[in-house]
Scaffold this motif. Structure first.
Motif, mmCIF file in Angstrom:
data_model
loop_
_atom_site.group_PDB
_atom_site.id
_atom_site.type_symbol
_atom_site.label_atom_id
_atom_site.label_comp_id
_atom_site.label_asym_id
_atom_site.label_seq_id
_atom_site.Cartn_x
_atom_site.Cartn_y
_atom_site.Cartn_z
ATOM 1 N N PRO A 26 -1.525 -16.250 -22.753
ATOM 2 C CA PRO A 26 -2.592 -16.227 -23.752
ATOM 3 C C PRO A 26 -2.283 -17.073 -24.993
ATOM 4 C CG PRO A 26 -2.229 -14.027 -22.881
ATOM 5 C CD PRO A 26 -1.138 -14.901 -22.321
ATOM 6 N N ALA A 27 -1.015 -17.148 -25.372
ATOM 7 C CA ALA A 27 -0.623 -17.948 -26.537
ATOM 8 C C ALA A 27 -0.360 -19.402 -26.174
ATOM 9 C CB ALA A 27 0.618 -17.347 -27.189
ATOM 10 N N LYS A 28 -0.460 -19.716 -24.859
ATOM 11 C CA LYS A 28 -0.233 -21.084 -24.375
ATOM 12 C C LYS A 28 1.099 -21.657 -24.898
ATOM 13 C CE LYS A 28 -4.124 -21.815 -22.047
ATOM 14 N NZ LYS A 28 -5.037 -22.894 -22.328
ATOM 15 N N THR A 29 2.158 -20.877 -24.719
ATOM 16 C CA THR A 29 3.484 -21.280 -25.194
ATOM 17 C C THR A 29 4.528 -21.051 -24.108
ATOM 18 O OG1 THR A 29 2.879 -20.653 -27.453
ATOM 19 C CG2 THR A 29 5.216 -20.984 -27.025
ATOM 20 N N ALA A 30 5.437 -22.019 -23.955
ATOM 21 C CA ALA A 30 6.545 -21.909 -23.005
ATOM 22 C C ALA A 30 7.857 -22.091 -23.747
ATOM 23 C CB ALA A 30 6.414 -22.976 -21.919
ATOM 24 N N PHE A 35 12.088 -22.848 -23.405
ATOM 25 C CA PHE A 35 13.095 -23.473 -22.564
ATOM 26 C C PHE A 35 14.481 -23.297 -23.171
ATOM 27 C CE2 PHE A 35 9.144 -25.695 -21.855
ATOM 28 C CZ PHE A 35 9.110 -25.919 -20.492
ATOM 29 N N ASN A 36 15.463 -23.103 -22.293
ATOM 30 C CA ASN A 36 16.864 -23.192 -22.695
ATOM 31 C C ASN A 36 17.328 -24.612 -22.417
ATOM 32 O OD1 ASN A 36 17.057 -20.563 -23.549
ATOM 33 N ND2 ASN A 36 18.163 -19.820 -21.744
ATOM 34 N N VAL A 37 17.760 -25.297 -23.476
ATOM 35 C CA VAL A 37 18.176 -26.696 -23.371
ATOM 36 C C VAL A 37 19.677 -26.795 -23.588
ATOM 37 C CG1 VAL A 37 17.860 -29.032 -24.260
ATOM 38 C CG2 VAL A 37 15.926 -27.426 -24.236
ATOM 39 N N LYS A 38 20.371 -27.407 -22.611
ATOM 40 C CA LYS A 38 21.825 -27.526 -22.691
ATOM 41 C C LYS A 38 22.198 -28.932 -23.136
ATOM 42 C CE LYS A 38 24.073 -27.184 -18.786
ATOM 43 N NZ LYS A 38 24.690 -26.548 -17.583
ATOM 44 N N ASP A 39 23.083 -29.040 -24.140
ATOM 45 C CA ASP A 39 23.504 -30.356 -24.615
ATOM 46 C C ASP A 39 24.759 -30.808 -23.856
ATOM 47 O OD1 ASP A 39 25.737 -29.113 -25.728
ATOM 48 O OD2 ASP A 39 24.963 -29.156 -27.779
ATOM 49 N N ALA A 40 25.280 -31.973 -24.240
ATOM 50 C CA ALA A 40 26.402 -32.572 -23.516
ATOM 51 C C ALA A 40 27.659 -31.715 -23.569
ATOM 52 C CB ALA A 40 26.690 -33.965 -24.087
ATOM 53 N N ASP A 41 27.768 -30.870 -24.566
ATOM 54 C CA ASP A 41 28.942 -30.011 -24.705
ATOM 55 C C ASP A 41 28.745 -28.634 -24.072
ATOM 56 O OD1 ASP A 41 30.355 -31.961 -26.192
ATOM 57 O OD2 ASP A 41 29.225 -31.401 -27.997
ATOM 58 N N GLY A 42 27.583 -28.435 -23.463
ATOM 59 C CA GLY A 42 27.326 -27.162 -22.817
ATOM 60 C C GLY A 42 26.696 -26.113 -23.705
ATOM 61 N N ASN A 43 26.408 -26.487 -24.944
ATOM 62 C CA ASN A 43 25.749 -25.540 -25.852
ATOM 63 C C ASN A 43 24.272 -25.413 -25.495
ATOM 64 O OD1 ASN A 43 28.151 -25.265 -27.512
ATOM 65 N ND2 ASN A 43 27.689 -27.333 -28.263
ATOM 66 N N VAL A 44 23.751 -24.188 -25.561
ATOM 67 C CA VAL A 44 22.366 -23.935 -25.171
ATOM 68 C C VAL A 44 21.524 -23.573 -26.385
ATOM 69 C CG1 VAL A 44 20.832 -22.483 -23.784
ATOM 70 C CG2 VAL A 44 23.036 -23.207 -22.856
ATOM 71 N N THR A 45 20.395 -24.248 -26.508
ATOM 72 C CA THR A 45 19.440 -23.981 -27.581
ATOM 73 C C THR A 45 18.098 -23.607 -26.963
ATOM 74 O OG1 THR A 45 20.513 -25.702 -28.895
ATOM 75 C CG2 THR A 45 18.359 -24.925 -29.665
ATOM 76 N N ARG A 46 17.416 -22.642 -27.551
ATOM 77 C CA ARG A 46 16.097 -22.263 -27.047
ATOM 78 C C ARG A 46 15.016 -22.940 -27.892
ATOM 79 N NH1 ARG A 46 14.481 -16.526 -24.513
ATOM 80 N NH2 ARG A 46 16.293 -17.216 -23.352
ATOM 81 N N ILE A 47 14.073 -23.573 -27.197
ATOM 82 C CA ILE A 47 12.972 -24.241 -27.882
ATOM 83 C C ILE A 47 11.649 -23.719 -27.322
ATOM 84 C CG2 ILE A 47 14.316 -26.335 -28.321
ATOM 85 C CD1 ILE A 47 12.735 -27.654 -25.991
ATOM 86 N N SER A 48 10.584 -23.826 -28.098
ATOM 87 C CA SER A 48 9.250 -23.444 -27.624
ATOM 88 C C SER A 48 8.356 -24.671 -27.599
ATOM 89 C CB SER A 48 8.649 -22.363 -28.518
ATOM 90 O OG SER A 48 8.435 -22.860 -29.824
ATOM 91 N N LYS A 49 7.441 -24.701 -26.626
ATOM 92 C CA LYS A 49 6.519 -25.817 -26.489
ATOM 93 C C LYS A 49 5.117 -25.293 -26.180
ATOM 94 C CE LYS A 49 9.348 -29.238 -27.116
ATOM 95 N NZ LYS A 49 9.154 -30.214 -28.222
ATOM 96 N N PRO A 50 4.104 -25.821 -26.850
ATOM 97 C CA PRO A 50 2.726 -25.436 -26.518
ATOM 98 C C PRO A 50 2.266 -26.186 -25.272
ATOM 99 C CG PRO A 50 2.698 -27.067 -28.267
ATOM 100 C CD PRO A 50 4.147 -26.779 -27.973
ATOM 101 N N PHE A 51 1.329 -25.608 -24.546
ATOM 102 C CA PHE A 51 0.794 -26.290 -23.369
ATOM 103 C C PHE A 51 -0.692 -25.986 -23.204
ATOM 104 C CE2 PHE A 51 2.217 -22.144 -21.738
ATOM 105 C CZ PHE A 51 1.100 -21.721 -21.029
ATOM 106 N N ASP A 52 -1.350 -26.908 -22.522
ATOM 107 C CA ASP A 52 -2.719 -26.666 -22.048
ATOM 108 C C ASP A 52 -2.718 -26.447 -20.543
ATOM 109 O OD1 ASP A 52 -4.458 -27.218 -24.553
ATOM 110 O OD2 ASP A 52 -3.029 -28.878 -24.495
ATOM 111 N N LEU A 53 -1.778 -27.122 -19.867
ATOM 112 C CA LEU A 53 -1.543 -26.919 -18.429
ATOM 113 C C LEU A 53 -0.040 -26.749 -18.236
ATOM 114 C CD1 LEU A 53 -2.981 -28.997 -15.463
ATOM 115 C CD2 LEU A 53 -0.530 -28.501 -15.607
ATOM 116 N N LEU A 54 0.339 -25.738 -17.475
ATOM 117 C CA LEU A 54 1.748 -25.503 -17.178
ATOM 118 C C LEU A 54 1.916 -25.320 -15.679
ATOM 119 C CD1 LEU A 54 4.694 -24.930 -18.112
ATOM 120 C CD2 LEU A 54 4.050 -22.514 -18.312
ATOM 121 N N HIS A 55 2.585 -26.293 -15.033
ATOM 122 C CA HIS A 55 2.888 -26.175 -13.603
ATOM 123 C C HIS A 55 4.329 -25.699 -13.463
ATOM 124 C CE1 HIS A 55 4.234 -27.383 -9.575
ATOM 125 N NE2 HIS A 55 2.980 -27.128 -9.216
#
Length: 408
Positions: free
Chosen positions: A231-235, A237-257
């Motif tokens: 309903p909020a059209k938000t996804a 993601f856990n994003v891993k950098d080159a050192d293996g550190n994980v950051t969580r980010i949010s992204k809006p969408f209109d279509l999500l496959h």
């Protein structure tokens, strides 16, 4: 109805199980063979990518299970609840104990929709779809047609998954449709993949990157979808950098496959047949179980490090059929599986890069051409030839192309 006995029992009536039954029956007509399969429907899943692009009728991807079970094979419509390999028997939910001389496990894998928080509640609505389900692939096409502007996100979970190219296929075919309608400038397509590379075989990466650039796709590797709010059209993601550190980010969408994470099936995980990760533990070349010589495994449920595709299953069933019949007679196992898998990458409407590869990422083309080039002929093969071949040859024990390749 307990203690029924068969020469060969096959657990799973999908692509691998049904095709194997046909191959063995063709070679040894006198053997009694049973397939244990609870579902009453059989699906041709490779076409669902085309369904999601408006290029295939979803109703032509399903048939009654009774039509897919090969002639002369007994279909036991039940579910296996327990494996007892030392007693050479399996326990079922409806038919009691089934005994065997040889067992083949061809049970597939589990699409773990629940592995992404909030996903199950929003699938099929709020712009959230997946070509990995029969009932959702048509919704993908509906969304692609309707979207005129906004954010379109396509995801790929950690490996292993069935048909590792399918997440990209949805991306490319959607972008091709939007480009053809002059909408791509208003639609921003993004691909978020858990993997560190766009594709696992290096020779195909640059040809695919050309399409990433052509469609102006925002490519994000080492990025795993973990949560969806439809309903909020938000996804998220856990994003891993080159050192293996994980950051969580949010992204809006209109279509999500979404492509769901995939695991070994629960009833297999609890069995003595599997490795630590829950996959049926077989020798990667003979497909014979490493601890129980009368047990073999084919298809997506096994521990073999190949791409999990219909093409792999097509090749494996020939190897397994020959080897289990040799084992039955006390002979040396004659056939070796080279890890062949095929991924017809639908990079645009009417063209496919037919990726074919074996163990270690070795390219093993079926046809005498450069397999990194997109081709019209490969599109015709996937859309018209392979579905016919599947229903009329593969499931009937006719092994055209089964020793050398392309099918998936």
């Amino acid at each position: 109805m307990s203690h029924i006995s068969y020469d060969i029992v096959i657990v799973g009536g999908g692509s691998a199980g049904s095709a194997l039954a046909a191959s063995v029956k063709k070679r040894a007509p006198s053997l009694t063979i049973a397939i244990i399969e609870p579902s009453d429907k059989h699906y041709y899943q490779p076409a669902w990518t085309l369904v999601g692009a408006g290029e295939f009728d979803v109703n032509k991807t399903v048939r009654p299970m009774a039509e897919a079970i090969p002639d002369g094979i007994t279909w036991l419509q039940a579910a296996v609840t327990e494996f007892q390999p030392t007693e050479k028997q399996v326990v079922t939910d409806k038919l009691g104990t089934i005994q065997y001389t040889q067992l083949v496990v061809a049970a597939g894998l589990k699409l773990n929709w629940e592995g992404i928080k909030g996903l199950t509640e929003t699938l099929g609505k709020n712009g959230v779809t997946s070509n990995y389900r029969f009932d959702l692939a048509p919704y993908t096409w509906q969304l692609v047609q309707q979207l005129e502007s906004g954010e379109a996100i396509f995801t790929q979970p950690p490996m292993p998954i069935k048909c590792a190219g399918a997440p990209q296929k949805a991306l490319y075919l959607s972008c091709a449709e939007w480009q053809g309608k002059n909408r791509l400038g208003h639609i921003k397509a993004s691909f978020y993949s858990s993997t560190p590379a766009l594709f696992g075989v290096k020779e195909y990466v640059e040809p695919l990157m050309q399409y990433i650039r052509r469609y102006k796709v925002n490519l994000n590797l080492n990025s795993t979808l973990v949560e969806v709010d439809g309903p909020a059209k938000t996804a998220w993601f856990n994003v891993k950098d080159a050192d293996g550190n994980v950051t969580r980010i949010s992204k809006p969408f209109d279509l999500l496959h979404v492509v769901p994470p995939q695991t070994a099936l629960d009833f297999l995980k609890q069995s003595p047949l599997v490795n630590a990760d829950g996959w049926v533990e077989v020798d990667q070349h003979s497909l014979q179980h490493v601890r129980y010589p009368e047990v073999f495994g084919v298809g997506d449920c096994t521990s073999t490090p190949n791409a999990k595709t219909a093409a792999a299953a097509r090749k494996q069933v020939v190897i397994a059929a020959e080897n289990l019949l040799a084992q039955r007679e006390g002979k040396a196992l004659p056939s070796r599986y080279d890890g062949y898998g095929s991924c017809p990458l639908t990079v645009e409407k009417g063209k496919i890069i037919l990726a074919e590869f074996g163990y270690g990422g070795k390219i093993v083309p079926t046809f005498p051409w450069d397999s990194t080039k997109p081709r019209r002929s490969a599109w015709l093969l996937k859309k018209y030839v392979l579905p016919w071949l599947y229903w009329n040859l593969m499931l009937k024990g006719r092994e055209w192309l089964a020793r050398c390749g392309a099918c998936g």
